[in-house]
Write an enzyme that holds these catalytic residues in place. Structure first.
Site, PDB file in Angstrom:
ATOM      1  N   CYS A  71       0.866  -1.179   0.000  1.00  0.00           N
ATOM      2  CA  CYS A  71       0.000   0.000   0.000  1.00  0.00           C
ATOM      3  C   CYS A  71       0.900   1.226   0.000  1.00  0.00           C
ATOM      4  CB  CYS A  71      -0.969  -0.013   1.172  1.00  0.00           C
ATOM      5  SG  CYS A  71      -0.212  -0.044   2.802  1.00  0.00           S
ATOM      6  N   ARG A 109      -2.266  -0.924   5.492  1.00  0.00           N
ATOM      7  CA  ARG A 109      -3.446  -1.406   4.774  1.00  0.00           C
ATOM      8  C   ARG A 109      -3.127  -2.737   4.080  1.00  0.00           C
ATOM      9  NH1 ARG A 109      -4.946   3.723   1.166  1.00  0.00           N
ATOM     10  NH2 ARG A 109      -2.754   4.197   1.512  1.00  0.00           N
TER      11      ARG A 109
END
Lengths: 281, 99
Positions: free
Chosen positions: A233, A238
């Protein structure tokens, strides 16, 4: 791995708040959420300065991880239940790091802080102190962590899953929409990456979607189940969420998290970058 | 960093409203502010874009871009949503009712 080995429900958590050998840990980037009210008995870990080295850009090393868990009162045999805000982003990152250093019993509270709060379950500001332990970690399990050279070699050879938003992927913006724009020198994505935003794997209340829904999601996005996978990410949190989905929930065998992510890749000199919606689809 | 910034009503110093498109507002139930709601920003196709936690006074804000957005709030007092069209840069405010 099955879902029960990876996740606990809020109901299970509530019934096991005082259970011997179960330690709840809240993980956030900003621990003011914990200070304003946390799950009874939970200790806090600060993602920014406790899971990462305070000086070098890296995760904490084995000795630092041992010191951290010892100080938090977490023993090698404890079952650790991680939860946090931001749809469990930082809790998922902590899960990945706990696995990296060989902690056997670690699970994520499905839905994290959000579901707990929306359910109206108890939060407390009581101070939590646990007696220190003498924690022993293993050398990092690098089968779940990707570094930059490996990512370059993966172009066209492995699944690269970019879990940022479509606008970050295409190069329109460099950070999520609710945050100040900052970081990497260039915008775009790693060539051949597919874009499956992390949010597609989660329900509105922060819980993970069903295995069937998740399989369909990555299948339709073009993830080749016969190949190894690297998720990334912007700063690696994430992508921990997606790493957990692919490896722990769906049981894919070779899945790594590239925690250097776009802030590293997008600042490297001479590497290929693709902009636009990508050839991965 | 990737955490939600302080959701206080005041904009951060240096925010240039001639360039930035800021969506801000307050979550309310029966006219009273609702603190701590989870506010989700969905794009014109309904796709998730971002999420913040409203302040104790119910305030929230997003740095977005011109376009049509859906703001959706989840809270103990109920859920609700509102469509906002930002024609250009500037501060676009909305009241987001939950029930």
């Amino acid at each position: 791995m099955s879902r029960q080995d990876v996740l606990v429900t809020a109901d299970w958590a509530e019934k096991n708040l005082g259970t011997e050998g179960v330690v709840f840990v809240e993980v956030d980037e900003d621990t003011t959420a914990y200070d304003g009210g946390h799950i009874p008995g939970a200790v806090k870990i600060n993602w920014t300065d406790e899971l990462q080295d305070p000086v070098r850009r890296d995760i904490v090393n084995k000795e630092q991880f041992e010191q951290l868990l010892s100080a938090k009162g977490i023993g090698n045999d404890d079952l650790v239940i991680l939860y946090g805000g931001n749809n469990n982003w930082f809790a998922a990152y902590a899960y990945w790091e706990f696995k990296l250093y060989g902690h056997a019993g670690v699970k994520l509270l499905d839905g994290g802080r959000k579901k707990w709060e929306l359910d109206g379950r108890t939060l407390t500001t009581d101070e939590v102190s646990r007696p220190a332990t003498s924690y022993t970690a293993i050398d990092p399990d690098l089968s779940i962590r990707a570094f930059r050279d490996e990512v370059l070699d993966a172009i066209g050879a492995k699944n690269l899953v970019d879990v940022r938003s479509p606008d970050e992927f295409s190069g329109k913006i460099s950070a999520p929409a609710h945050l100040p724009q900052e970081q990497a020198q260039r915008k775009g994505h790693i060539p051949t990456a597919i874009n499956v935003p992390w949010s597609k794997a989660a329900n509105e209340d922060g819980t993970f979607k069903s295995d069937d829904e998740l399989s369909e999601l990555y299948g339709e996005a073009g993830l080749d189940g016969s190949r190894s996978t690297i998720a990334y990410c912007r700063i690696g949190e994430r992508s921990s969420h997606t790493w957990l989905v692919l490896r722990e929930l769906l049981g894919h065998s070779d899945v790594k998290n590239y925690d250097g992510s776009w802030t590293e890749y997008g600042s490297l000199v001479g590497v290929p970058i693709e902009v636009g919606t990508g050839a991965g689809r | 960093m990737c955490g939600a910034p302080d959701q206080a009503a005041a904009l951060p110093p240096g925010t240039d409203l001639s360039k930035e498109t800021v969506l801000a507002g307050r979550v309310v139930a029966g006219g009273e502010p609702v603190g701590g709601a989870f506010v989700r920003l969905l794009d014109g196709t309904g796709e998730f874009t971002a999420e913040v936690v409203a302040s104790a006074s119910g305030d929230f804000r997003f740095f977005a871009a011109p376009g049509t957005w859906t703001l959706r709030a989840l809270s103990r007092a109920g859920n609700g949503q509102s469509v906002v069209t930002a024609g250009g840069p500037g501060l676009h405010t909305t009241e987001l009712a939950v029930a």
